[in-house]
Design an enzyme around this catalytic site. Sequence first.
Site, PDB file in Angstrom:
ATOM      1  N   ASP A   1      33.639  13.409  38.255  1.00 28.06           N
ATOM      2  CA  ASP A   1      34.883  13.845  37.622  1.00 28.06           C
ATOM      3  C   ASP A   1      35.446  12.803  36.676  1.00 28.06           C
ATOM      4  OD1 ASP A   1      35.515  12.178  39.980  1.00 28.06           O
ATOM      5  OD2 ASP A   1      37.593  12.581  39.408  1.00 28.06           O
TER       6      ASP A   1
ATOM      7  N   ASP B   1      29.626  12.139  43.334  1.00 22.16           N
ATOM      8  CA  ASP B   1      30.830  11.347  43.549  1.00 22.16           C
ATOM      9  C   ASP B   1      31.657  12.057  44.618  1.00 22.16           C
ATOM     10  OD1 ASP B   1      32.816   9.296  42.890  1.00 22.16           O
ATOM     11  OD2 ASP B   1      33.966  10.981  42.089  1.00 22.16           O
TER      12      ASP B   1
ATOM     13  N   ASP C   1      35.531  11.158  45.678  1.00 22.15           N
ATOM     14  CA  ASP C   1      36.942  11.345  45.331  1.00 22.15           C
ATOM     15  C   ASP C   1      37.056  12.165  44.047  1.00 22.15           C
ATOM     16  OD1 ASP C   1      38.306   9.771  47.383  1.00 22.15           O
ATOM     17  OD2 ASP C   1      37.323   8.052  46.465  1.00 22.15           O
TER      18      ASP C   1
END
Length: 331
Positions: free
Chosen positions: A217, A20, A22
Amino acid sequence: MTLAATDTALVASHDAILLDLDGVVYRGGDAVPGAVEALKAVDDARLAYLTNNANRPPSAVADHLRDLGLTVSEDDIVTSAQAIAGVMAHDLPAGATVLAIGGEGLRTALTERGLVPVDDRHAPNVAAVVQGYTPQLGWRDLAEAAYAIQSGLPWYASNTDLTIPTAEGIAPGNGALVHAVGLAVGREPVVAGKPYAPLFEETIERIAPDSPLMVGDRLDTDISGARQASIPSLFVLTGVNSLADVINATEGERPDYVGRDLSALHDVHPPVVIDGAGATCGSASAEISDGVVRVTKSGTSTETLRAVVGLGWAARAESAITVTVDATIGA
């Protein structure tokens, strides 16, 4: 469920690392501290970057990563815009006109799949509506989408992340805007981004790995999506979700591995041993009392986090309590 363990560096067990962006590699325009160094140290595994953010085309994302110091090509970037464009190209006639509510990344992906994006619902022969994130979206854009959907057109969305991490904090994501339209029309769209399958399918088809690892995250998108796709996952504490969130996560949102940041790719992840109200992992140990987990002996950051998470999961399995984390542990 218990945390998975390794006797060598985590990255050594995988031929592809799906990342991922961001909150994992960068926040806003800036790299997450240590992320670039950790990724540059990956020697043998293919790096692929999966982003639910449909605003920018892969070329712009690749340029951003290069500016941060990474070596990437456009083929290394897989966006939710590309994934939803693939779904739509399968569902709609070749050359179909679609009302595109979103940014350049969404329009580029649609065009590359042979679809014709327009920004006017009154354009001739509009066949569908697709919604993606861009900071420039306003009320009129959402209203146009709602009017078109109410006329009976099929509705697609790149992703449904309610929030997006930025350098200044957590901001509303595409999911918040999709939800606003959904409240108006009383329907739900077809979605491509994590945790849904199309983004993972697009990635796996492109790079064909034998043993991928997903790093994220967010529990509800990165980790949940990886579990549904039967891909092991590493959760890092540099973005949206906290350590307490991981401990109290449902089975479907629990990662296989946990780490402070991307340096955990290069760590050994020893087994967690539970002994009543205590846990050990490597040289780290933790204990739980009155629902609060505390570190009694620190090891490496990965060992310490694993002891805390493993103990928290064991406590929840025994009594389904909400576990909190001593503030000195962080996150």
